[in-house]
Design an enzyme around this catalytic site. Structure first.
Site, PDB file in Angstrom:
ATOM      1  N   ASN A   9      10.029  -7.362  31.100  1.00 25.94           N
ATOM      2  CA  ASN A   9       9.042  -6.606  31.873  1.00 25.94           C
ATOM      3  C   ASN A   9       8.969  -5.202  31.288  1.00 25.94           C
ATOM      4  O   ASN A   9       9.898  -4.409  31.470  1.00 25.94           O
ATOM      5  CB  ASN A   9       9.499  -6.564  33.345  1.00 25.94           C
ATOM      6  CG  ASN A   9       8.641  -5.645  34.198  1.00 25.94           C
ATOM      7  OD1 ASN A   9       7.559  -5.225  33.787  1.00 25.94           O
ATOM      8  ND2 ASN A   9       9.129  -5.329  35.393  1.00 25.94           N
ATOM      9  N   TRP A  10       7.876  -4.926  30.594  1.00 21.95           N
ATOM     10  CA  TRP A  10       7.752  -3.606  29.939  1.00 21.95           C
ATOM     11  C   TRP A  10       7.364  -2.512  30.931  1.00 21.95           C
ATOM     12  O   TRP A  10       7.339  -1.340  30.574  1.00 21.95           O
ATOM     13  CB  TRP A  10       6.728  -3.675  28.804  1.00 21.95           C
ATOM     14  CG  TRP A  10       7.256  -4.313  27.546  1.00 21.95           C
ATOM     15  CD1 TRP A  10       8.467  -4.935  27.383  1.00 21.95           C
ATOM     16  CD2 TRP A  10       6.596  -4.384  26.266  1.00 21.95           C
ATOM     17  NE1 TRP A  10       8.599  -5.393  26.085  1.00 21.95           N
ATOM     18  CE2 TRP A  10       7.460  -5.073  25.387  1.00 21.95           C
ATOM     19  CE3 TRP A  10       5.356  -3.954  25.783  1.00 21.95           C
ATOM     20  CZ2 TRP A  10       7.124  -5.320  24.045  1.00 21.95           C
ATOM     21  CZ3 TRP A  10       5.020  -4.201  24.459  1.00 21.95           C
ATOM     22  CH2 TRP A  10       5.902  -4.867  23.598  1.00 21.95           C
ATOM     23  N   LYS A  11       7.011  -2.886  32.142  1.00 26.37           N
ATOM     24  CA  LYS A  11       6.571  -1.911  33.158  1.00 26.37           C
ATOM     25  C   LYS A  11       5.449  -1.034  32.582  1.00 26.37           C
ATOM     26  O   LYS A  11       4.660  -1.515  31.777  1.00 26.37           O
ATOM     27  CB  LYS A  11       7.752  -1.089  33.659  1.00 26.37           C
ATOM     28  CG  LYS A  11       8.941  -1.956  34.065  1.00 26.37           C
ATOM     29  CD  LYS A  11       9.966  -1.196  34.835  1.00 26.37           C
ATOM     30  CE  LYS A  11      11.188  -2.067  35.041  1.00 26.37           C
ATOM     31  NZ  LYS A  11      12.066  -1.583  36.083  1.00 26.37           N
ATOM     32  N   HIS A  93       7.350  -7.863  42.378  1.00 30.74           N
ATOM     33  CA  HIS A  93       8.420  -7.001  41.844  1.00 30.74           C
ATOM     34  C   HIS A  93       8.733  -5.925  42.882  1.00 30.74           C
ATOM     35  O   HIS A  93       7.831  -5.411  43.558  1.00 30.74           O
ATOM     36  CB  HIS A  93       7.977  -6.371  40.522  1.00 30.74           C
ATOM     37  CG  HIS A  93       9.101  -5.702  39.794  1.00 30.74           C
ATOM     38  ND1 HIS A  93       9.593  -4.478  40.158  1.00 30.74           N
ATOM     39  CD2 HIS A  93       9.857  -6.112  38.746  1.00 30.74           C
ATOM     40  CE1 HIS A  93      10.597  -4.143  39.350  1.00 30.74           C
ATOM     41  NE2 HIS A  93      10.776  -5.130  38.482  1.00 30.74           N
ATOM     42  N   GLU A  95       9.316  -2.894  42.648  1.00 29.65           N
ATOM     43  CA  GLU A  95       8.610  -1.621  42.476  1.00 29.65           C
ATOM     44  C   GLU A  95       7.208  -1.700  43.073  1.00 29.65           C
ATOM     45  O   GLU A  95       6.684  -0.715  43.588  1.00 29.65           O
ATOM     46  CB  GLU A  95       8.568  -1.246  40.978  1.00 29.65           C
ATOM     47  CG  GLU A  95       9.948  -0.790  40.509  1.00 29.65           C
ATOM     48  CD  GLU A  95      10.183  -0.919  39.019  1.00 29.65           C
ATOM     49  OE1 GLU A  95       9.234  -1.144  38.253  1.00 29.65           O
ATOM     50  OE2 GLU A  95      11.364  -0.808  38.619  1.00 29.65           O
ATOM     51  N   GLU A 163      16.441 -10.094  41.891  1.00 25.30           N
ATOM     52  CA  GLU A 163      16.655  -8.759  41.330  1.00 25.30           C
ATOM     53  C   GLU A 163      17.126  -7.803  42.428  1.00 25.30           C
ATOM     54  O   GLU A 163      16.293  -7.255  43.176  1.00 25.30           O
ATOM     55  CB  GLU A 163      15.351  -8.215  40.743  1.00 25.30           C
ATOM     56  CG  GLU A 163      14.776  -9.043  39.622  1.00 25.30           C
ATOM     57  CD  GLU A 163      13.888  -8.192  38.723  1.00 25.30           C
ATOM     58  OE1 GLU A 163      14.201  -8.101  37.545  1.00 25.30           O
ATOM     59  OE2 GLU A 163      12.923  -7.611  39.222  1.00 25.30           O
ATOM     60  N   GLY A 169      17.247  -0.777  36.683  1.00 20.70           N
ATOM     61  CA  GLY A 169      17.139   0.502  35.973  1.00 20.70           C
ATOM     62  C   GLY A 169      18.275   1.468  36.239  1.00 20.70           C
ATOM     63  O   GLY A 169      18.173   2.650  35.900  1.00 20.70           O
ATOM     64  N   SER A 209      19.423  -4.486  35.172  1.00 19.51           N
ATOM     65  CA  SER A 209      20.332  -3.898  34.174  1.00 19.51           C
ATOM     66  C   SER A 209      21.003  -4.935  33.279  1.00 19.51           C
ATOM     67  O   SER A 209      22.174  -4.776  32.912  1.00 19.51           O
ATOM     68  CB  SER A 209      21.378  -3.002  34.859  1.00 19.51           C
ATOM     69  OG  SER A 209      20.754  -1.895  35.480  1.00 19.51           O
ATOM     70  N   GLY A 230      14.153  -5.479  32.147  1.00 24.08           N
ATOM     71  CA  GLY A 230      13.256  -4.336  32.032  1.00 24.08           C
ATOM     72  C   GLY A 230      13.539  -3.541  30.773  1.00 24.08           C
ATOM     73  O   GLY A 230      13.088  -3.895  29.681  1.00 24.08           O
TER      74      GLY A 230
HETATM   75  C1  PEP Z   1      13.057  -5.081  36.110  1.00 23.58           C
HETATM   76  O1  PEP Z   1      12.301  -4.117  36.112  1.00 23.58           O
HETATM   77  O2  PEP Z   1      12.655  -6.172  36.521  1.00 23.58           O
HETATM   78  C2  PEP Z   1      14.412  -4.885  35.620  1.00 23.58           C
HETATM   79  C3  PEP Z   1      15.282  -5.852  35.799  1.00 23.58           C
HETATM   80  O3  PEP Z   1      14.677  -3.695  34.991  1.00 23.58           O
HETATM   81  P1  PEP Z   1      16.049  -3.296  34.219  1.00 23.58           P
HETATM   82  O4  PEP Z   1      16.439  -4.469  33.346  1.00 23.58           O
HETATM   83  O5  PEP Z   1      15.683  -2.090  33.427  1.00 23.58           O
HETATM   84  O6  PEP Z   1      17.075  -3.035  35.266  1.00 23.58           O
END
Ligand code: PEP
Length: 249
Positions: A9-11, A93, A95, A163, A169, A209, A230
């Site tokens: 997921n590049w966000k 998600h 976010e 998640e 993050g 993470s 991410g």
């Molecule tokens: C995500 O945004 O879905 C995610 C898991 O981010 P990260 O790997 O950076 O924690």
């Protein structure tokens, strides 16, 4: 054998220059790779599909609208996503649940909209830190599953990503025992609702993470079928070892 999936997921990161990472990733894929999905920002979807064509990487969006068309300025329908050549979309998600006040019912409708356009939703669920600290994780996860997963789920049309919000993050990762507990619980709930065949076959991803140095440990869990990644999906040099760890387990 369940499908293994490494999804990135590049966000809201990357412009056209970032597409070179897709070429680099394609070249770094291990033999017999799992399904690899990259979800870039929407303006890159079409070009990303062109770059990865025939190279063992699929493209997904990060969200879709629940309606097929209409007066929704700035939103993108599932059919528009499918038209770019993408075959997945993330829905729910954390976010988006937080910043766009997306409810379980909205996430469920987005999953249905994705199906209607031929996309596979990667449906995200996860508890906040206060839920974890109050020992309320499984209640929250059970509620999100019941509320956001439509009833006509199949193993082919849906992927679920667990998640924990506090792990996204932050560099904080649940213990393997905590990951196993939640993934086993999700699997039980899926079997109870959809029966052994479907419940056992839906891929469950862990997200939060995941990095090259912890991926192999996380993938040891029986009900972890891959990862939603991410930050470490932005660079091929970080994502490729995670994919290799999944391919090796
Ligand atoms: C995500 O945004 O879905 C995610 C898991 O981010 P990260 O790997 O950076 O924690």
């Amino acid at each position: 054998m369940r499908r293994k999936i490494a999804a990135g997921n590049w966000k809201m990161n990357g412009t056209g220059a970032a597409l070179s990472e897709l070429d680099a990733l394609a070249q770094a894929l291990p033999p017999n790779p799992p399904s690899v999905v990259i979800c870039p920002p929407a303006p890159l979807l079409y070009r990303a599909c062109e770059v990865v064509a025939g190279k063992g990487i699929d493209i997904g969006a990060q969200d879709c609208h629940m309606q097929s068309s209409g007066a929704h300025t700035g939103d993108i329908s599932a059919a528009m996503i499918a038209d770019t050549g993408a075959i997945y979309t993330i829905v729910g998600h954390s976010e988006r649940r937080a910043a766009h006040e997306e409810t379980n019912a909205m996430v469920r409708d987005k999953a249905k909209a994705a199906w209607a356009a031929g996309l596979t939703p990667i449906l995200c669920i996860g508890e906040a830190l206060e839920d974890r600290e109050a020992d309320n994780t499984l209640n929250i996860i059970g509620g999100q599953l019941a509320g956001s997963l439509p009833s006509d789920v199949s193993a082919e049309n849906t992927v679920i990503a667990y998640e924990p919000i506090w792990a996204i993050g932050t560099g904080k990762v649940p213990t393997l025992a905590q990951i196993i507990e939640v993934h086993d619980f999700i699997r039980e709930r899926l079997i109870a609702r959809f029966g052994q065949d479907i419940g056992n076959a839906i891929p469950l991803l862990y997200g939060g993470s995941v990095k090259p140095d912890n991926a192999a440990t996380i993938f040891k869990a029986e009900n972890v079928d891959g990862a939603l990644v991410g930050g470490a999906s932005l660079k091929a040099g970080d994502f490729a070892p995670i994919i290799a760890a999944l391919a090796a387990c």
